[in-house]
Design an enzyme around this catalytic site. Structure first.
Site, PDB file in Angstrom:
ATOM      1  N   CYS A  39      -0.517   2.041  -5.170  1.00  0.00           N
ATOM      2  CA  CYS A  39      -1.231   3.247  -5.581  1.00  0.00           C
ATOM      3  C   CYS A  39      -0.237   4.392  -5.782  1.00  0.00           C
ATOM      4  O   CYS A  39       0.715   4.533  -5.007  1.00  0.00           O
ATOM      5  CB  CYS A  39      -2.264   3.632  -4.521  1.00  0.00           C
TER       6      CYS A  39
ATOM      7  N   HIS B  99       0.852  -1.198   0.000  1.00  0.00           N
ATOM      8  CA  HIS B  99       0.000   0.000   0.000  1.00  0.00           C
ATOM      9  C   HIS B  99       0.885   1.244   0.000  1.00  0.00           C
ATOM     10  O   HIS B  99       1.852   1.328   0.759  1.00  0.00           O
ATOM     11  CB  HIS B  99      -0.909   0.020   1.230  1.00  0.00           C
TER      12      HIS B  99
END
Length: 324
Positions: free
Chosen positions: A207, A165
């Protein structure tokens, strides 16, 4: 007297020219041999550093990402001795896993990624920002075992894959700390100054991944990210038996391409990048090539993913210590 001196001078000049011709001939032959074996620019070994930075069951796909990439580089010839695998959590042994001791990247479950032949070098709470930076730069403790060391040199091509993440200019480790783009850029700079790589292929699936290579300034680095600034990197294949997604889209389509590549393949990095389909990946992968010296259309994938068996030519005898 003058005639004698002149004759002597001519003989000396002829001898000098002969020696020069021999030297030039030897140099020419040496250059030919060097060129035959790949030239001074060749590399002699490949390494892979594969990192899953996420804990907790709902991040199952990140471990599957790393294990899928691990399977690919092993299939293409890189041995475990040249692979550093870092897994922040062990999904295979998680009590929620309805398929104990197994990890899959597809709901069909045709291939167990954990299997019987997986060597995890850093696991659980060993996967930290500090340990990752120390691994890259070689600043490890004296008692660090060999499997936890990146023993590269100036002839090494290094493939670094990271998944987890992240956000703009950062990637989470263990959901408790972060590594940022400056940290990785500084580590690569130290690696270059210490002659710890020849070329680096950096691929990151998170991301806003493309922001993670924005601060790199060291030579011979090709960077590929899964998504641009402000964009998420999406998961793929939800497994209803496990209750989680089992792989990320960007990693899945990279692996799908790699299935067509073997040790004899002539597929290039340009072919890989051209295969990216944003409608399937559902994000915009980025590629940074300005630090990479070679033409991607002439850079084979096996230059990073295959087993290299080049010969390094030396001009001096190597003492083997034979005693009479």
């Amino acid at each position: 007297m003058k005639l004698t001196n002149l004759t002597s001078f001519a003989a000396s000049a002829a001898l000098l020219l002969a020696m020069l011709a021999v030297a030039l001939g030897a140099q020419s032959n040496e250059e030919k041999v060097t060129e035959f074996f790949g030239g001074s620019e060749t590399h002699t070994n490949n390494w892979a550093v594969l990192v899953s930075t996420s804990r907790f069951w709902f991040n199952y796909r990140h471990m599957a990402n790393a294990l899928s990439m691990y399977r690919t580089v092993k299939r293409m010839g890189i041995p475990d001795s040249h692979i550093i695998l870092m897994l922040a959590d062990d999904m295979a042994c998680n009590p929620r896993n309805s398929y104990p001791a197994a990890v899959y990247d597809h709901p069909r479950k045709t291939l167990d990624l954990y299997g019987d032949n997986v060597e995890v070098d850093y696991r659980g709470y060993e996967v930290t920002v500090e340990n990752f930076i120390r691994l890259l730069t070689g600043r490890v403790a004296a008692d660090t075992p060999r499997n936890k060391r990146l023993l590269t040199d100036d002839k090494s091509n290094v493939f670094i894959y990271m998944t987890g993440h992240g956000g703009e200019d950062f990637l989470k480790f263990q959901d408790s700390e972060e590594i940022n783009s400056y940290d990785i850029a500084d580590a690569f700079k130290q690696m270059w100054e210490k002659q710890r790589y020849r070329e680096i292929l950096f691929i990151i699936d998170t991301c806003q991944a493309n922001t993670m290579y924005s601060k790199f300034d060291s030579p011979n680095i090709l960077s590929i990210g899964s998504s641009k600034k402000g964009q998420n990197s999406l998961s793929h294949f939800h497994d209803y038996d496990l209750g989680v997604s089992v792989i990320d889209r960007f990693t899945y389509y990279n692996l799908e391409f790699f299935e067509s590549v073997d040790l004899s393949s002539k597929q290039t990095l340009a072919d890989l990048i051209a295969a990216y389909n944003t409608s399937l990946i559902q994000s915009d992968p980025g590629v940074r090539t300005d630090l990479f010296a070679r033409d991607l259309a002439k850079t084979y994938l096996t230059d990073f993913f295959g087993a290299v068996q080049n010969v390094e030519l030396t001009t001096e005898a190597f003492p083997i210590g034979i005693s009479k």
